[in-house]
Design a protein around this motif. Structure first.
Motif, PDB file in Angstrom:
ATOM      1  N   VAL A 170       0.836  -1.203   0.000  1.00  0.00           N
ATOM      2  CA  VAL A 170       0.000   0.000   0.000  1.00  0.00           C
ATOM      3  C   VAL A 170       0.873   1.257   0.000  1.00  0.00           C
ATOM      4  CG1 VAL A 170      -1.781   1.301   1.218  1.00  0.00           C
ATOM      5  CG2 VAL A 170      -1.856  -1.202   1.208  1.00  0.00           C
ATOM      6  N   ILE A 171       0.592   2.144  -0.961  1.00  0.00           N
ATOM      7  CA  ILE A 171       1.222   3.452  -1.036  1.00  0.00           C
ATOM      8  C   ILE A 171       0.143   4.485  -0.716  1.00  0.00           C
ATOM      9  CG2 ILE A 171       2.455   5.105  -2.495  1.00  0.00           C
ATOM     10  CD1 ILE A 171       3.285   2.746  -4.277  1.00  0.00           C
ATOM     11  N   GLY A 172       0.390   5.319   0.285  1.00  0.00           N
ATOM     12  CA  GLY A 172      -0.580   6.323   0.674  1.00  0.00           C
ATOM     13  C   GLY A 172      -0.121   7.716   0.288  1.00  0.00           C
ATOM     14  N   VAL A 173      -1.039   8.516  -0.266  1.00  0.00           N
ATOM     15  CA  VAL A 173      -0.748   9.906  -0.614  1.00  0.00           C
ATOM     16  C   VAL A 173      -1.516  10.809   0.346  1.00  0.00           C
ATOM     17  CG1 VAL A 173      -0.824  11.681  -2.405  1.00  0.00           C
ATOM     18  CG2 VAL A 173      -0.472   9.283  -3.034  1.00  0.00           C
ATOM     19  N   VAL A 174      -0.806  11.751   0.972  1.00  0.00           N
ATOM     20  CA  VAL A 174      -1.404  12.641   1.970  1.00  0.00           C
ATOM     21  C   VAL A 174      -0.912  14.068   1.735  1.00  0.00           C
ATOM     22  CG1 VAL A 174      -1.539  10.790   3.705  1.00  0.00           C
ATOM     23  CG2 VAL A 174       0.481  12.277   3.622  1.00  0.00           C
ATOM     24  N   GLY A 175      -1.482  15.005   2.495  1.00  0.00           N
ATOM     25  CA  GLY A 175      -1.041  16.388   2.404  1.00  0.00           C
ATOM     26  C   GLY A 175      -0.507  16.879   3.730  1.00  0.00           C
ATOM     27  N   GLY A 176       0.814  16.819   3.914  1.00  0.00           N
ATOM     28  CA  GLY A 176       1.440  17.327   5.123  1.00  0.00           C
ATOM     29  C   GLY A 176       2.029  16.259   6.012  1.00  0.00           C
ATOM     30  N   ARG A 194       2.131  14.886  -0.792  1.00  0.00           N
ATOM     31  CA  ARG A 194       1.931  15.547  -2.087  1.00  0.00           C
ATOM     32  C   ARG A 194       2.372  17.005  -2.086  1.00  0.00           C
ATOM     33  NH1 ARG A 194      -2.772  18.532  -1.610  1.00  0.00           N
ATOM     34  NH2 ARG A 194      -4.179  17.932   0.092  1.00  0.00           N
ATOM     35  N   HIS A 195       2.568  17.586  -0.899  1.00  0.00           N
ATOM     36  CA  HIS A 195       3.043  18.973  -0.831  1.00  0.00           C
ATOM     37  C   HIS A 195       4.518  19.091  -1.201  1.00  0.00           C
ATOM     38  CE1 HIS A 195      -0.373  20.052   2.215  1.00  0.00           C
ATOM     39  NE2 HIS A 195      -0.802  19.930   0.980  1.00  0.00           N
ATOM     40  N   THR A 196       5.250  17.999  -1.029  1.00  0.00           N
ATOM     41  CA  THR A 196       6.695  18.065  -1.268  1.00  0.00           C
ATOM     42  C   THR A 196       7.191  17.031  -2.270  1.00  0.00           C
ATOM     43  OG1 THR A 196       7.111  16.578   0.616  1.00  0.00           O
ATOM     44  CG2 THR A 196       7.119  18.944   1.060  1.00  0.00           C
ATOM     45  N   GLU A 197       6.330  16.079  -2.672  1.00  0.00           N
ATOM     46  CA  GLU A 197       6.745  15.014  -3.580  1.00  0.00           C
ATOM     47  C   GLU A 197       5.736  14.846  -4.709  1.00  0.00           C
ATOM     48  OE1 GLU A 197       8.708  11.483  -1.190  1.00  0.00           O
ATOM     49  OE2 GLU A 197       6.948  12.199  -0.091  1.00  0.00           O
ATOM     50  N   ASP A 198       6.221  14.373  -5.846  1.00  0.00           N
ATOM     51  CA  ASP A 198       5.375  14.055  -6.990  1.00  0.00           C
ATOM     52  C   ASP A 198       4.984  12.585  -6.883  1.00  0.00           C
ATOM     53  OD1 ASP A 198       4.214  13.465  -9.408  1.00  0.00           O
ATOM     54  OD2 ASP A 198       5.921  14.080 -10.635  1.00  0.00           O
ATOM     55  N   PHE A 199       3.707  12.320  -6.611  1.00  0.00           N
ATOM     56  CA  PHE A 199       3.323  10.923  -6.375  1.00  0.00           C
ATOM     57  C   PHE A 199       3.504  10.065  -7.624  1.00  0.00           C
ATOM     58  CE2 PHE A 199      -0.980  12.411  -7.706  1.00  0.00           C
ATOM     59  CZ  PHE A 199      -1.364  11.385  -8.569  1.00  0.00           C
ATOM     60  N   VAL A 200       3.381  10.634  -8.807  1.00  0.00           N
ATOM     61  CA  VAL A 200       3.595   9.856 -10.032  1.00  0.00           C
ATOM     62  C   VAL A 200       5.026   9.333 -10.084  1.00  0.00           C
ATOM     63  CG1 VAL A 200       3.651   9.940 -12.552  1.00  0.00           C
ATOM     64  CG2 VAL A 200       1.813  11.106 -11.301  1.00  0.00           C
ATOM     65  N   LYS A 201       5.968  10.193  -9.801  1.00  0.00           N
ATOM     66  CA  LYS A 201       7.382   9.814  -9.829  1.00  0.00           C
ATOM     67  C   LYS A 201       7.689   8.757  -8.775  1.00  0.00           C
ATOM     68  CE  LYS A 201      12.026  11.775  -9.265  1.00  0.00           C
ATOM     69  NZ  LYS A 201      12.808  13.015  -8.978  1.00  0.00           N
ATOM     70  N   GLY A 220     -10.634  12.925  -7.014  1.00  0.00           N
ATOM     71  CA  GLY A 220     -11.025  13.369  -8.343  1.00  0.00           C
ATOM     72  C   GLY A 220     -10.175  14.514  -8.855  1.00  0.00           C
ATOM     73  N   GLY A 221     -10.680  15.202  -9.884  1.00  0.00           N
ATOM     74  CA  GLY A 221      -9.997  16.365 -10.434  1.00  0.00           C
ATOM     75  C   GLY A 221      -8.586  16.069 -10.902  1.00  0.00           C
ATOM     76  N   ASP A 222      -7.658  16.943 -10.525  1.00  0.00           N
ATOM     77  CA  ASP A 222      -6.265  16.794 -10.934  1.00  0.00           C
ATOM     78  C   ASP A 222      -5.649  15.498 -10.401  1.00  0.00           C
ATOM     79  OD1 ASP A 222      -6.507  19.223 -12.181  1.00  0.00           O
ATOM     80  OD2 ASP A 222      -5.527  20.363 -10.581  1.00  0.00           O
ATOM     81  N   THR A 223      -6.107  15.054  -9.239  1.00  0.00           N
ATOM     82  CA  THR A 223      -5.575  13.814  -8.665  1.00  0.00           C
ATOM     83  C   THR A 223      -5.852  12.643  -9.603  1.00  0.00           C
ATOM     84  OG1 THR A 223      -5.783  14.595  -6.391  1.00  0.00           O
ATOM     85  CG2 THR A 223      -5.776  12.208  -6.721  1.00  0.00           C
ATOM     86  N   TYR A 224      -7.058  12.579 -10.137  1.00  0.00           N
ATOM     87  CA  TYR A 224      -7.368  11.523 -11.110  1.00  0.00           C
ATOM     88  C   TYR A 224      -6.512  11.687 -12.367  1.00  0.00           C
ATOM     89  CZ  TYR A 224      -9.554   9.029 -14.906  1.00  0.00           C
ATOM     90  OH  TYR A 224      -9.741   8.214 -15.987  1.00  0.00           O
ATOM     91  N   ASP A 225      -6.434  12.904 -12.883  1.00  0.00           N
ATOM     92  CA  ASP A 225      -5.677  13.129 -14.121  1.00  0.00           C
ATOM     93  C   ASP A 225      -4.251  12.614 -13.986  1.00  0.00           C
ATOM     94  OD1 ASP A 225      -7.942  14.378 -15.077  1.00  0.00           O
ATOM     95  OD2 ASP A 225      -7.203  16.415 -14.690  1.00  0.00           O
ATOM     96  N   ARG A 226      -3.620  12.903 -12.854  1.00  0.00           N
ATOM     97  CA  ARG A 226      -2.232  12.471 -12.666  1.00  0.00           C
ATOM     98  C   ARG A 226      -2.139  10.977 -12.360  1.00  0.00           C
ATOM     99  NH1 ARG A 226       1.618  15.309 -13.031  1.00  0.00           N
ATOM    100  NH2 ARG A 226       2.966  14.218 -11.551  1.00  0.00           N
ATOM    101  N   SER A 227      -3.187  10.417 -11.782  1.00  0.00           N
ATOM    102  CA  SER A 227      -3.176   8.976 -11.499  1.00  0.00           C
ATOM    103  C   SER A 227      -3.081   8.155 -12.786  1.00  0.00           C
ATOM    104  CB  SER A 227      -4.442   8.578 -10.731  1.00  0.00           C
ATOM    105  OG  SER A 227      -4.443   9.118  -9.431  1.00  0.00           O
ATOM    106  N   THR A 228      -3.624   8.665 -13.872  1.00  0.00           N
ATOM    107  CA  THR A 228      -3.558   7.924 -15.141  1.00  0.00           C
ATOM    108  C   THR A 228      -2.133   7.804 -15.648  1.00  0.00           C
ATOM    109  OG1 THR A 228      -3.901   9.902 -16.525  1.00  0.00           O
ATOM    110  CG2 THR A 228      -5.875   8.727 -15.769  1.00  0.00           C
ATOM    111  N   LYS A 229      -1.223   8.593 -15.080  1.00  0.00           N
ATOM    112  CA  LYS A 229       0.175   8.557 -15.513  1.00  0.00           C
ATOM    113  C   LYS A 229       0.992   7.512 -14.748  1.00  0.00           C
ATOM    114  CE  LYS A 229       0.047  13.485 -16.682  1.00  0.00           C
ATOM    115  NZ  LYS A 229      -0.050  13.240 -18.143  1.00  0.00           N
ATOM    116  N   CYS A 230       0.392   6.899 -13.713  1.00  0.00           N
ATOM    117  CA  CYS A 230       1.141   5.879 -12.968  1.00  0.00           C
ATOM    118  C   CYS A 230       0.292   4.648 -12.700  1.00  0.00           C
ATOM    119  CB  CYS A 230       1.692   6.448 -11.654  1.00  0.00           C
ATOM    120  SG  CYS A 230       0.455   7.070 -10.504  1.00  0.00           S
TER     121      CYS A 230
END
Length: 327
Positions: A170-176, A194-201, A220-230
């Motif tokens: 499990v990889i978790g993405v959070v803010g802070g 996500r404030h300091t790292e690119d989750f796609v990378k 949703g929104g930008d989070t979904y758009d970037r999820s399609t890249k990984c």
């Protein structure tokens, strides 16, 4: 009794009022319960704003799930007794943010003995959503990689625990950093701020370029758009909600080219179209709670007078885990 009533639409802090209201009377197939605990959920926020798919007639008391003690049974509410400790959905206009609430017997279940009132109240929506999403819709397998967005929130925290119980990495993405510590505590193998790292990378690095097999997206929104890249080959992106505020539009040509699935989860439909599956899920979640593989993270316990503030802080995105009104 006292209850938080919403008589107009807007931000929770502006429209929720603690008032004296008549005690609820059970209709056919309903239960009246003394509220023991009721967590704040994002649907409570959306209903206050008038943005949820369910739009109750004003005024109403929010609180879409709760743990309660049965005090009265309506005609045809079979299988329960006065004094039973139960969990399930609040039946509007008498939701969980009051001293008493209405519940529909069809969507009410015994509270797991292993959990406190606050923990049990938080098992219904978030964990049922996670279980159906991961197992019924995404068919997650041991050894797969699960990426969870908003991983320190109520829905995301459930997904972390359910993913680990299913044998996933499990990889978790959070803010802070505070939320990162919570996701780690919940069992995430890798935590991305996500404030300091690119989750796609980071996802590509962690998976050796493969990507995540399952992506759990309540944002949703930008989070979904970037999820399609990984997303991995034959991966599944689970559409859980749109807490980020923008409902994304899927580029279906991209799904075709990369060979991944976009999978929607409207858990409420199972109550209407597959109630036997909801009962099976509750039995499985109870078993997991008893063995200790899942346990809702209750970050705050609120008094009745603090409910509106707690719901507003959930709306503002500053809470972690579950913020729960406890009687």
């Amino acid at each position: 009794m006292k209850a938080w009533r919403i008589g107009s639409l807007g931000e929770p802090k502006d429209v929720m009022r603690l008032e004296e209201v008549p005690d609820p009377t059970p209709g056919a197939g309903q239960l009246v319960v003394k509220v023991l605990a009721s967590p704040a959920n994002f649907p409570d926020v959306l209903m206050a704003r008038g943005l949820y798919q369910v739009k109750p007639e004003l005024p109403f008391t929010a609180g879409v799930e709760l743990c309660g003690e049965i005090v009265a049974l309506g005609e045809g509410a079979e299988g329960f007794n006065v004094g039973d400790r139960v969990i399930g959905g609040g039946s509007l206009p008498y939701g969980g943010f009051g001293e008493l609430a209405l519940m529909d017997a069809a969507t009410t279940f015994p509270a797991p003995e292993a959990l406190t009132d606050a923990e049990a109240s938080s098992l219904y929506i978030g964990y049922q959503t996670g279980w159906f999403a991961l197992h019924r819709r995404a068919h997650i397998q041991p050894g797969e990689t699960l990426l969870v967005h908003a991983a320190a929130g109520g829905v995301g925290s459930a997904a972390i625990q359910l993913g680990k119980a299913a044998g996933a990495t499990v990889i978790g993405v959070v803010g802070g950093p505070e939320k990162a510590a919570v996701a780690k505590q919940l069992g995430a193998d890798v935590v991305i701020d996500r404030h300091t790292e690119d989750f796609v990378k980071v996802v590509k690095e962690v998976t050796g370029g493969k990507g995540a097999d399952v992506i759990y997206d309540p944002v949703g929104g930008d989070t979904y758009d970037r999820s399609t890249k990984c997303i991995a080959f034959e991966g599944r992106i689970l559409i859980i909600g749109f807490a980020g505020g923008r409902i994304q539009e899927a580029a279906l040509n991209h799904s075709l080219i990369k060979n991944y699935s976009i999978v929607g989860l409207h858990w409420g439909l199972y109550n209407m179209l597959g109630p036997e599956l909801v009962k099976e899920c509750h039995a499985e979640l109870t078993r997991m709670a008893d063995e200790g593989s899942i346990k809702p993270l209750v970050s705050e316990e609120l008094s009745l007078g603090e409910v509106a503030d707690g719901v507003q802080r959930l709306a503002d995105g500053t809470t972690v885990g579950r913020v729960v009104y406890v009687a």
